[in-house]
Design a protein around this motif. Sequence first.
Motif, short mmCIF file in Angstrom:
data_model
loop_
_atom_site.label_atom_id
_atom_site.label_comp_id
_atom_site.label_asym_id
_atom_site.label_seq_id
_atom_site.Cartn_x
_atom_site.Cartn_y
_atom_site.Cartn_z
N LYS A 81 0.83 -1.21 0.00
CA LYS A 81 0.00 0.00 0.00
C LYS A 81 0.86 1.25 0.00
O LYS A 81 0.55 2.24 -0.65
CB LYS A 81 -0.92 0.00 1.23
CG LYS A 81 -2.15 -0.88 1.00
CD LYS A 81 -3.15 -0.73 2.13
CE LYS A 81 -4.43 -1.48 1.81
NZ LYS A 81 -5.27 -1.65 3.01
N GLU A 82 1.95 1.16 0.73
CA GLU A 82 2.88 2.28 0.77
C GLU A 82 3.44 2.55 -0.63
O GLU A 82 3.58 3.70 -1.05
CB GLU A 82 4.02 1.94 1.75
CG GLU A 82 5.10 2.99 1.91
CD GLU A 82 4.59 4.24 2.64
OE1 GLU A 82 5.21 5.29 2.47
OE2 GLU A 82 3.55 4.15 3.36
N GLU A 83 3.73 1.46 -1.33
CA GLU A 83 4.32 1.59 -2.67
C GLU A 83 3.34 2.17 -3.68
O GLU A 83 3.74 2.84 -4.63
CB GLU A 83 4.84 0.22 -3.16
CG GLU A 83 6.25 -0.06 -2.64
CD GLU A 83 6.67 -1.51 -2.84
OE1 GLU A 83 6.07 -2.18 -3.70
OE2 GLU A 83 7.59 -1.96 -2.12
N ILE A 84 2.04 1.89 -3.49
CA ILE A 84 1.07 2.39 -4.48
C ILE A 84 0.22 3.53 -3.91
O ILE A 84 -0.91 3.76 -4.34
CB ILE A 84 0.15 1.27 -5.02
CG1 ILE A 84 -0.59 0.59 -3.87
CG2 ILE A 84 0.92 0.23 -5.81
CD1 ILE A 84 -1.82 -0.18 -4.32
N LYS A 85 0.77 4.21 -2.92
CA LYS A 85 -0.05 5.21 -2.23
C LYS A 85 -0.50 6.36 -3.15
O LYS A 85 -1.44 7.08 -2.82
CB LYS A 85 0.68 5.77 -1.00
CG LYS A 85 1.91 6.56 -1.32
CD LYS A 85 2.42 7.23 -0.04
CE LYS A 85 3.63 8.09 -0.37
NZ LYS A 85 4.83 7.70 0.31
N ASP A 86 0.17 6.53 -4.27
CA ASP A 86 -0.22 7.58 -5.20
C ASP A 86 -1.45 7.21 -6.03
O ASP A 86 -1.96 8.03 -6.79
CB ASP A 86 0.94 7.90 -6.15
CG ASP A 86 2.10 8.48 -5.35
OD1 ASP A 86 1.83 9.09 -4.29
OD2 ASP A 86 3.26 8.31 -5.78
N ALA A 87 -1.87 5.96 -5.90
CA ALA A 87 -3.06 5.54 -6.66
C ALA A 87 -4.14 5.03 -5.69
O ALA A 87 -4.30 3.83 -5.49
CB ALA A 87 -2.68 4.44 -7.66
N PRO A 88 -4.88 5.95 -5.07
CA PRO A 88 -5.85 5.57 -4.01
C PRO A 88 -6.93 4.60 -4.52
O PRO A 88 -7.39 3.75 -3.75
CB PRO A 88 -6.48 6.90 -3.59
CG PRO A 88 -5.81 7.95 -4.36
CD PRO A 88 -4.86 7.39 -5.32
#
Lengths: 275, 218
Positions: A81-88
């Motif tokens: 989730k941290e890695e894809i945090k830019d895509a909510p």
Amino acid sequence: MTFIAIGIMFFSLFLLGAFLWGTFNLFGVIRLAREKVEINAFLRENLPEKQVEELSEKLLSMVGVEKVVYISKEEALLKFKEEIKDAPSLIEAVKTNPLPASFSVKLKDGFTSPEKVKEVSEKIDIFDEFISVEYGESWINRLDRVVKILFLFDILLGIVISFASVFVISNTVRLTVLARKRTIEVMKLVGATEKTIHAPFILAGSIEGGIAGIMSGGLLYLIYQVTSKFFVKFYFPNNFVIIGTIVFGIILGMIGSKLAVKSTSKEMKFETPNV
Amino acid sequence: MIEIRNVSIRFRKGWYALKNVDLSIGKGEFIFLTGQTGSGKTTLLRLIYMDLFPDEGEIAVAGFLSSTIKESEIPFLRRRIGIIFQDFKLLTDKTVYENVAFALEVTGQSGRKMREKVMKALTLVGLSHKRNDFPYTLSGGEQQKTAIARALVREPFILLADEPTGNIDPEGSEEIIKILQEVNTAGTAVLMATHAVELSKRMGGKFVHLEQGQIVKQ
């Protein structure tokens, strides 16, 4: 003449010192990169905690393994989730946790070559508890190739610079020897031994080499101070680079002047205007 | 003392600088080596102080043989020979005294004994009063005298003189030859290569004449 000799030696040594320093930093970078080499072993679902613990100990006891870190399903999800945090919207889509728990296995220094990593990961793969074992094969192979090429290049460069330095120094000392041609001629004439004739030149050569070494070591240190203050922090092994350039300067000065005085005084015949 | 036996030396293929030369120089002899430029006088001297080696034949100097001498032994041969040249070969940054002392210093001598030897040699050539002068302030004759003192300071058994009067006016030349004769009287052999045949004849002594690398008169 002395100043020219020192100047040229200073330049050669500076080049050599800078190259050495660069190599050190390169090795530092490689070391850091190698430390990042790790094997990820993904576990089957719903293994009992005890079995996981035993497995962890088994992995740790394997040859070449330095550290084993357990990453639970939850931790893996958090990381993801941290890695894809830019895509909510993506995060929202993740309702259940599809990620498996895993072991991140760090290897000891001598076990980071592609062959060794492969060997260890194959051994890990034997355990039934794992669904898959990964280690970024191509990445490690590429790094290994780069390191080997750079290392080869380093050695070649070192050899070339050393030879060039000796060549330049011996030619400069040759000029000093030629400038004192008459003295050498007279010394030979009155029966001075080769040692007596060569000694002052070799001594002068080593002193000049030493001075050039101190100057280039000092300049390298200065550059290090300035760059680490205003730009990046380099790794700078003070003693090694500074003492290294001084000692190397003395050695190069000695070898260069020995070669120069030997060949030049051998060529020297007693010249007289008549035959 | 010096034996030259059937010596030949080639500089270029087929061109002999010296051919079948036989010469023996005994103790205390004074020999004039005459001949035109290119006749091989300097070559003969260089063979004696072993700056050159013969292609054929052999030279024996003070117990050293040209065929067996090692490179490391050459300095010890040179210490037994005094050599002077047309161009004096003095060190311009040293005084007269220092030039002479240099010959002893480079072989590890120093102290009072060395100073005494230097002064003795300078007195012999009549230059002790100019010991603190630099070579460039001296006349050609005086410079050659300094060179002679340097050659003698080690008390050699022979003095090799290669055209010693070549750069000196007639008066000075006569003086130089006189000094060489005195040196000879004191027991040192002298081998002097020279163009100045007339002057030498007046002085008297043994003559060896070279022509195209061969001895024609002895």
